[in-house]
Design a protein around this motif. Sequence first.
Motif, short mmCIF file in Angstrom:
data_model
loop_
_atom_site.label_atom_id
_atom_site.label_comp_id
_atom_site.label_asym_id
_atom_site.label_seq_id
_atom_site.Cartn_x
_atom_site.Cartn_y
_atom_site.Cartn_z
N LEU A 154 0.85 -1.19 0.00
CA LEU A 154 0.00 0.00 0.00
C LEU A 154 0.88 1.24 0.00
CD1 LEU A 154 -2.61 -1.18 2.66
CD2 LEU A 154 -2.85 -1.24 0.18
N LYS A 155 0.54 2.15 -0.86
CA LYS A 155 1.44 3.29 -1.04
C LYS A 155 1.39 4.29 0.12
CE LYS A 155 3.28 1.61 -4.50
NZ LYS A 155 4.42 0.80 -4.11
N LYS A 156 0.20 4.45 0.74
CA LYS A 156 0.12 5.46 1.80
C LYS A 156 -0.32 4.82 3.10
CE LYS A 156 -1.11 9.48 -0.92
NZ LYS A 156 -2.14 9.36 -1.92
N ASP A 157 0.08 5.45 4.21
CA ASP A 157 -0.39 4.99 5.51
C ASP A 157 -1.91 5.16 5.51
OD1 ASP A 157 -0.26 4.03 7.98
OD2 ASP A 157 0.99 5.61 8.82
N GLY A 158 -2.61 4.15 5.94
CA GLY A 158 -4.06 4.25 5.92
C GLY A 158 -4.63 3.47 7.07
N ASP A 159 -5.92 3.11 6.98
CA ASP A 159 -6.50 2.42 8.12
C ASP A 159 -6.76 0.95 7.82
OD1 ASP A 159 -8.51 2.64 6.37
OD2 ASP A 159 -9.88 3.74 7.68
N PHE A 160 -5.97 0.38 6.92
CA PHE A 160 -6.13 -1.05 6.63
C PHE A 160 -5.78 -1.86 7.88
CE2 PHE A 160 -4.35 -5.16 5.46
CZ PHE A 160 -5.40 -5.70 4.74
N ASP A 161 -6.63 -2.81 8.21
CA ASP A 161 -6.44 -3.63 9.40
C ASP A 161 -5.49 -4.79 9.08
OD1 ASP A 161 -6.63 -5.19 11.61
OD2 ASP A 161 -8.80 -5.51 11.49
N LYS A 162 -4.27 -4.72 9.65
CA LYS A 162 -3.25 -5.73 9.36
C LYS A 162 -3.73 -7.16 9.63
CE LYS A 162 0.75 -2.84 10.50
NZ LYS A 162 1.87 -2.62 11.42
#
Length: 243
Positions: A154-162
């Motif tokens: 993912l290119k940007k820091d986001g809120d994807f749940d690891k």
Amino acid sequence: MVNLKKYRFFELDSTNSQAKRMASKEKEDILIIAERQTAGRGRMGRSFYSDEGGIYMSLLLHPSFSGEEANKITVMAAVAVSRAIEKTFSISPKIKWVNDIFVGNKKVCGILTEGAFGKEKDTPCYAVLGVGINLFEPKGGFPEDIKDIAGAILKKDGDFDKEILIDAFLECFYDIYSGGEYMTEYKSRSNVLGKKIEYIKNGEIKKAEALDITDKGLLKVKDEFGISELSSGEIKIIVNSIK
Ligand code: BTN
């Protein structure tokens, strides 16, 4: 959903080291996860970039097969990580023999399997499967020495749940580890097979053609001297040379 105990840490020296420290007490498989590592390790004594934004995890396993076959764990894990990334993000990673996962021409994941073996037989007491995934691109970019090779999913820091990717990996890994087929997929995801490669052995650069991967996970190559099988411990493939 795979049911195993997960231990979470904000910072560790290395999740592989932590799994080894816990191995004598843990008779079941466990997963160690850290947000960052201060001494993340890669193959051949290299360090592994481990700042926040990645997934650093080690699975403590109790395989029933011999030490010689423990190499297979890395091959199984490479397929499992690739499947999990594909399922989660709809992108199709490639595998650079033996343990690197690529998206496009950038390495997004490395795998390091270490083990302890029984004294009398070549039977592993345990194996530690370490997986490092560059999930988010670091804020200031990757450090100078790896920026040409390392990439993030993912290119940007986001809120994807690891957790989604961790669980997808566990699901895919245990499917294979419990007997599922993986070698055909390993070969079809290879970005090395059928290609002209350069590799470093004993400090010397050699040119060869990558022919096949054996059931033991060795890379069969043809060079000016004939056909030989390379073990992952002894060589490094030069990525830029893959044609
Ligand atoms: C490589 O690219 O050579 C292998 C890198 C493996 C990195 C992972 S991150 C989690 C686990 N802990 C470590 O210290 N190494 C592995």
